[in-house]
Design a protein around this motif. Structure first.
Motif, PDB file in Angstrom:
ATOM      1  N   LEU A   1      56.891  42.332  41.494  1.00 20.44           N
ATOM      2  CA  LEU A   1      56.870  42.212  43.186  1.00 20.44           C
ATOM      3  C   LEU A   1      57.058  43.813  43.583  1.00 20.44           C
ATOM      4  O   LEU A   1      56.312  43.840  44.741  1.00 20.44           O
ATOM      5  CB  LEU A   1      58.403  41.533  43.624  1.00 20.44           C
ATOM      6  CG  LEU A   1      58.430  40.970  45.128  1.00 20.44           C
ATOM      7  CD1 LEU A   1      57.144  40.524  45.644  1.00 20.44           C
ATOM      8  CD2 LEU A   1      59.534  40.368  45.294  1.00 20.44           C
ATOM      9  N   SER A   2      57.705  44.377  43.009  1.00 15.37           N
ATOM     10  CA  SER A   2      57.953  45.877  43.611  1.00 15.37           C
ATOM     11  C   SER A   2      56.662  46.905  43.307  1.00 15.37           C
ATOM     12  O   SER A   2      56.350  47.592  44.198  1.00 15.37           O
ATOM     13  CB  SER A   2      59.093  46.460  43.046  1.00 15.37           C
ATOM     14  OG  SER A   2      58.975  46.857  41.655  1.00 15.37           O
ATOM     15  N   ALA A   3      56.000  46.391  42.392  1.00  9.38           N
ATOM     16  CA  ALA A   3      54.918  47.281  42.061  1.00  9.38           C
ATOM     17  C   ALA A   3      53.725  46.587  43.315  1.00  9.38           C
ATOM     18  O   ALA A   3      52.959  47.499  43.659  1.00  9.38           O
ATOM     19  CB  ALA A   3      54.203  46.568  40.757  1.00  9.38           C
ATOM     20  N   ILE A   4      53.517  45.645  43.437  1.00 12.39           N
ATOM     21  CA  ILE A   4      52.895  45.013  44.539  1.00 12.39           C
ATOM     22  C   ILE A   4      53.030  45.344  45.825  1.00 12.39           C
ATOM     23  O   ILE A   4      52.229  46.102  46.839  1.00 12.39           O
ATOM     24  CB  ILE A   4      52.704  43.470  44.732  1.00 12.39           C
ATOM     25  CG1 ILE A   4      51.973  42.965  43.390  1.00 12.39           C
ATOM     26  CG2 ILE A   4      51.870  42.933  45.823  1.00 12.39           C
ATOM     27  CD1 ILE A   4      52.119  41.578  43.173  1.00 12.39           C
ATOM     28  N   ALA A   5      54.355  45.370  46.365  1.00 15.78           N
ATOM     29  CA  ALA A   5      54.977  45.742  47.664  1.00 15.78           C
ATOM     30  C   ALA A   5      54.787  47.284  47.740  1.00 15.78           C
ATOM     31  O   ALA A   5      54.367  47.864  48.845  1.00 15.78           O
ATOM     32  CB  ALA A   5      56.377  45.285  47.935  1.00 15.78           C
ATOM     33  N   GLU A   6      55.501  48.189  46.999  1.00 14.88           N
ATOM     34  CA  GLU A   6      55.512  49.744  47.069  1.00 14.88           C
ATOM     35  C   GLU A   6      54.112  50.337  46.294  1.00 14.88           C
ATOM     36  O   GLU A   6      53.769  51.413  47.351  1.00 14.88           O
ATOM     37  CB  GLU A   6      56.772  50.275  46.272  1.00 14.88           C
ATOM     38  CG  GLU A   6      57.858  49.962  46.945  1.00 14.88           C
ATOM     39  CD  GLU A   6      59.148  50.711  46.292  1.00 14.88           C
ATOM     40  OE1 GLU A   6      60.122  50.954  47.222  1.00 14.88           O
ATOM     41  OE2 GLU A   6      58.933  51.488  45.554  1.00 14.88           O
ATOM     42  N   ASP A   7      53.463  49.983  45.365  1.00 16.70           N
ATOM     43  CA  ASP A   7      52.392  50.696  44.930  1.00 16.70           C
ATOM     44  C   ASP A   7      51.044  50.128  45.348  1.00 16.70           C
ATOM     45  O   ASP A   7      49.959  50.623  45.152  1.00 16.70           O
ATOM     46  CB  ASP A   7      52.480  50.616  43.378  1.00 16.70           C
ATOM     47  CG  ASP A   7      53.633  51.343  42.769  1.00 16.70           C
ATOM     48  OD1 ASP A   7      54.436  52.078  43.566  1.00 16.70           O
ATOM     49  OD2 ASP A   7      54.190  50.917  41.747  1.00 16.70           O
ATOM     50  N   GLN A   8      51.264  48.903  45.998  1.00 13.65           N
ATOM     51  CA  GLN A   8      49.905  48.135  46.363  1.00 13.65           C
ATOM     52  C   GLN A   8      49.154  47.814  45.368  1.00 13.65           C
ATOM     53  O   GLN A   8      48.077  47.920  45.152  1.00 13.65           O
ATOM     54  CB  GLN A   8      48.950  49.013  47.255  1.00 13.65           C
ATOM     55  CG  GLN A   8      49.876  49.228  48.782  1.00 13.65           C
ATOM     56  CD  GLN A   8      50.303  47.886  49.371  1.00 13.65           C
ATOM     57  OE1 GLN A   8      49.229  47.419  50.052  1.00 13.65           O
ATOM     58  NE2 GLN A   8      51.441  47.682  49.706  1.00 13.65           N
ATOM     59  N   ASP A   9      49.652  47.666  44.159  1.00  9.44           N
ATOM     60  CA  ASP A   9      49.156  47.534  42.823  1.00  9.44           C
ATOM     61  C   ASP A   9      48.832  45.960  42.687  1.00  9.44           C
ATOM     62  O   ASP A   9      49.519  45.163  41.978  1.00  9.44           O
ATOM     63  CB  ASP A   9      50.169  47.827  41.592  1.00  9.44           C
ATOM     64  CG  ASP A   9      49.306  48.035  40.308  1.00  9.44           C
ATOM     65  OD1 ASP A   9      48.265  47.450  40.099  1.00  9.44           O
ATOM     66  OD2 ASP A   9      49.637  48.917  39.363  1.00  9.44           O
TER      67      ASP A   9
END
Length: 288
Positions: A89-97
């Motif tokens: 979830l954090s990778a999607i939210a913060e890194d736009q990954d």
């Protein structure tokens, strides 16, 4: 976006690879030694994830890979499953990954299954469903996602109302949801008196980051005075003296009129990024 792959299939594939090992010269299974230590891998992955939450965001992919390796051996590990879902979830939210976009909902569902008493997870799942429905522009899907998010918030208002606000704040102004974000935040503004999740006890700058989100909720609906009040509370909070994102919050306060104008005009393309989204989604509160 990478191919969607359900968590169970991913874990089964990884487990199969880990158990079989590389072929021997005659094509049979090799003696690869003892299986990996799941507890050690999951502890290492969690440590890497918390380093990412604290600002070392280059550690996030290593955290995800390490947690995957641990879950390949112990797929129903409660803490490991939760950390894996949160890392995605954090990778999607913060890194736009968005390579992880197809994995995050199955991971959250599995984390819910193996952590049945953790009422936070359903709120995080709600934010994912609302964001995905909004991105796809599917009214029926959005209706279902917002109803799910409201139910999740009702399951633990002090925690999940904040998740609801994060999810609802960016939705169109001609829907009831941005105002609901404000209303739900107001309902928990005194939650620090009831629970440590609303204080800086476990998350270094939970209060400061939350106050900026309060300000964003008001800015989104065009209430300049209340937005200014909450942004000012954030930068003047006692904890802001050591907050790595104080300057970012001050910049938001200094640019308040423009922020409100962009959020309330007829062009959604120039909407600001909320503090609770993008690069400050997690580190905004978690970085020491």
């Amino acid at each position: 976006m990478r191919r969607r792959l359900r968590l169970s299939a991913l874990l089964a594939l990884l487990a199969l690879t880990a158990c079989e090992g590389p072929p021997t010269a005659d094509g049979g299974p090799s003696d690869a030694g003892p299986p990996p230590d799941a507890e050690a891998l999951l502890a290492e992955g969690e440590a890497l994830f918390f380093r990412a939450l604290a600002g070392e965001t280059d550690q996030r992919r290593a955290a995800i890979r390490t947690l995957e390796r641990g879950l390949a051996v112990a797929p129903d590990h409660p803490r490991g499953s939760l950390m894996y879902a949160m890392a995605l979830l954090s990778a999607i939210a913060e890194d736009q990954d968005f390579r992880y976009a197809g994995d995050v909902e199955p991971a959250l569902l599995h984390a819910m299954e193996v952590n049945p008493d953790d009422r936070r997870i359903v709120g995080w799942l709600g934010t994912v469903r609302v964001a995905m429905a909004s991105a796809f522009g599917d009214p029926a899907r959005l209706d279902a996602a917002t109803a799910f998010m409201i139910d999740a918030a009702d399951a633990w208002p002090d925690f999940n109302n904040f998740s609801l606000a994060i999810a609802f704040l960016p939705l169109p102004l001609d829907t009831p949801y941005p105002q609901m974000a404000v209303d739900r935040l107001l309902a928990i503004q005194d939650c620090a008196e009831r629970t440590d999740v609303c204080r800086n006890d476990n998350v270094p700058h939970n209060v400061e980051g939350s106050l900026v989100t309060f300000g964003d909720a008001y800015a989104r609906i065009g209430d300049v005075d209340e937005a200014r009040r909450y942004y000012t509370l954030a930068v003047e909070s006692p904890g802001a003296a050591t907050w790595p994102y104080r300057a970012d919050a001050q910049a938001v306060l200094d640019g308040l009129d423009d922020r409100v104008a962009r959020w309330t005009n007829a062009d959604p393309a120039d909407d600001p990024t909320p503090f609770s989204a993008g690069a400050t989604s997690c580190v905004g509160c978690h970085a020491p």
